[in-house]
Design an enzyme around this catalytic site. Structure first.
Site, mmCIF file in Angstrom:
data_model
loop_
_atom_site.group_PDB
_atom_site.id
_atom_site.type_symbol
_atom_site.label_atom_id
_atom_site.label_comp_id
_atom_site.label_asym_id
_atom_site.label_seq_id
_atom_site.Cartn_x
_atom_site.Cartn_y
_atom_site.Cartn_z
ATOM 1 N N CYS A 129 0.823 -1.208 0.000
ATOM 2 C CA CYS A 129 0.000 0.000 0.000
ATOM 3 C C CYS A 129 0.857 1.257 0.000
ATOM 4 C CB CYS A 129 -0.941 -0.007 1.197
ATOM 5 S SG CYS A 129 -0.080 -0.168 2.781
ATOM 6 N N GLU B 61 -3.981 3.446 -8.248
ATOM 7 C CA GLU B 61 -3.149 2.443 -7.580
ATOM 8 C C GLU B 61 -3.151 1.145 -8.382
ATOM 9 O OE1 GLU B 61 -2.392 0.962 -3.063
ATOM 10 O OE2 GLU B 61 -4.453 0.838 -3.768
#
Length: 490
Positions: free
Chosen positions: A293, A394
């Site tokens: 992340c 992302e």
């Protein structure tokens, strides 16, 4: 090079839930398969949980909180957590092997995760008896003070990229605070959470204080986060799912800690130590095959050093050795699932179609020894437009987008150009610049001259679409406590 076997026949892994201190078969009787990403083959089976299993786990956790753990001495909680830390260290190899087979990462990466997990329990063991209240000055006729109480039953939804370490960073402070926990690991990586629960009982944790229910997010995760007896939910995962978790918790006025997506910038200024920066840029995006992340998935670099830096970077990246995580000498592992591999490939192919320049990588591949597995080459896109999806979205894989800038001000603007604000990296020899950029970049954590700097002592979490709340550090204990004030007229 040799590859150790990952066949089901040679492994002994738990296949049931861990509820009330013991292994328990799923109410439905159904099992699921967990895959070895390095071979793209199933290697174990585990329980397919449902709302019935969740109900059993929550009931067990509530009993334990009301009768045992919520009434326990903080010092005794600390002693149990310290014993857990030592048992984790004693089981490094088994836990690391399970992590490799479930997640696809390399054995060395997995060993580091296990060692970090032990340190997490050690840290919060020391914090268990340090939770202090405050006194409030109301004058000579009153005594007023506050108490930090455990919130009660907590839910922990754990992702597949760092299954053990992410579980530990929320379970340990919850237990230190006096809360009980129900853990739902990702269906791709169930094993280490189950092994951890067993270790905790061996360390002396009373039955029911930490339960693990495995299964899918829909069948087990959703019933857990929406259960009315759950008072706090800690979730790590995608922003979209995090929003749904927050909505579900809100129905019961339960608090949340959400660690969500990231598209973190790694800023390299012209005065940086180039060799230091190159090594850190590689680690920031290609550790765990980019499935992090907080990965440094954007390189923001000043134009005057851009060409030289990219040349050195590409040369180093091409030396990475792809292969099964249990293969000796491998330092770049697999993508966790076929579904996720397809997602990464879709982003890369889309960028290619738009004419974005690929300077290395850009293709799906396999383990060169076996010809199997889910792998994607370490990939770098150069001089990418800020509005391009590979800058804005992302990807959660080994894909680096390079943004070229001409000033410090433009570097800050580039760093802040997405909806995410989890972490940021910065490489410069000028500490004045470092402090100014750290002030102006929107991120929950800023690393200067070492990406992933810090440890369990350092608060971690994101702003904006990257989440809410903080994990790690003493601040994490606040998520698992509620404040009660008492005022007495004397």
């Amino acid at each position: 090079m040799t590859v150790q076997s990952s066949s089901v026949a040679t492994e002994e892994w738990p296949s049931g839930h861990f509820i009330d201190g013991a292994w328990r078969k799923p109410r439905s009787g159904s099992l699921m398969e967990t895959y070895d990403p390095g071979k793209a083959e199933p290697h174990a089976q585990f329980a397919a949980g449902t709302s019935d299993d969740v109900a059993d786990a929550v009931a067990s956790a509530r009993r334990a909180e009301e009768t045992v753990w919520g009434k326990s001495l903080p010092a005794e909680r600390g002693r149990i957590l310290m014993r857990a830390a030592e048992l984790i260290r004693q089981n490094v190899e088994r836990l690391a092997r399970a992590e490799v087979l479930d997640s696809g990462k390399t054995l060395e990466e997995a060993r580091g995760d296990v060692r970090g997990s032990a340190r997490t329990f050690e840290y919060y063991a020391g914090a268990a008896d340090k939770q202090e209240g405050k006194a409030y000055p109301l004058g000579p006729d009153y005594t007023s003070y506050s108490i930090a109480e455990p919130v009660g039953v907590t839910a922990h939804i754990v992702p597949w990229n760092y299954p053990l370490s992410t579980a530990c960073r929320s379970i340990a402070p919850a237990l230190a605070a006096g809360c009980t926990a129900i853990v739902k690991p990702a269906e791709q990586t169930p094993l280490t959470a189950l092994l951890l629960a067993e270790i905790l009982v061996r360390a002396g944790l009373p039955h029911g204080v930490c339960n693990v229910v495995t299964g899918t997010g829909i069948s087990a995760g959703a019933p857990l986060v929406s259960h009315p007896d759950v008072r706090h939910v800690t979730f790590t995962g995608s922003t979209v799912t995090g929003i749904n978790v927050m909505k579900a918790a809100a129905q019961n006025i339960a608090s949340v800690t959400l660690e969500l997506g990231g598209k973190s910038p790694n800023i390299v200024l012209a005065d940086a130590d180039i060799d230091l920066a190159v090594g850190n840029v590689i680690g920031a995006i290609f550790e765990n095959a980019g499935q992090i992340c907080s990965a440094g998935s954007r390189l923001v670099i000043e134009r005057s050093i851009h060409a030289e830096f990219i040349e050195r970077l590409v040369a180093r990246v091409r030396q990475l050795k792809i292969g099964h995580g249990l293969t000796e000498g491998v330092n770049f592992g697999a993508i966790n699932s076929k579904e996720h591999l397809n997602k990464i490939a879709s982003y890369v192919e889309g960028a290619k179609a738009r004419g974005v320049e690929v300077v290395t990588g850009g293709n799906e591949t396999v383990d060169p020894v076996t010809g199997k597995g889910w792998f994607f080459e370490p990939t770098i896109f150069d001089a990418v437009n800020w509005s391009d999806p590979i800058v804005q979205e992302e990807i959660f894989g080994p894909v680096l987008a390079v943004q070229v800038v001409d000033s410090i001000e433009e570097a800050v603007a580039a760093a802040n150009c997405t909806n995410y604000a989890l972490v940021a990296g910065l490489f410069t020899k000028d500490l004045s610049k470092a402090h100014r950029i750290a002030r102006d970049v929107d991120a929950g954590q800023v690393f200067v001259n070492e990406y992933f700097a810090g440890g369990v002592e350092t608060p971690f979490g994101g702003n904006r679409q990257s989440g809410i709340g903080r994990e790690k550090g003493l601040i994490a204990l606040a998520s698992y406590c509620r404040t009660k004030s008492v005022t007495i007229r004397i």
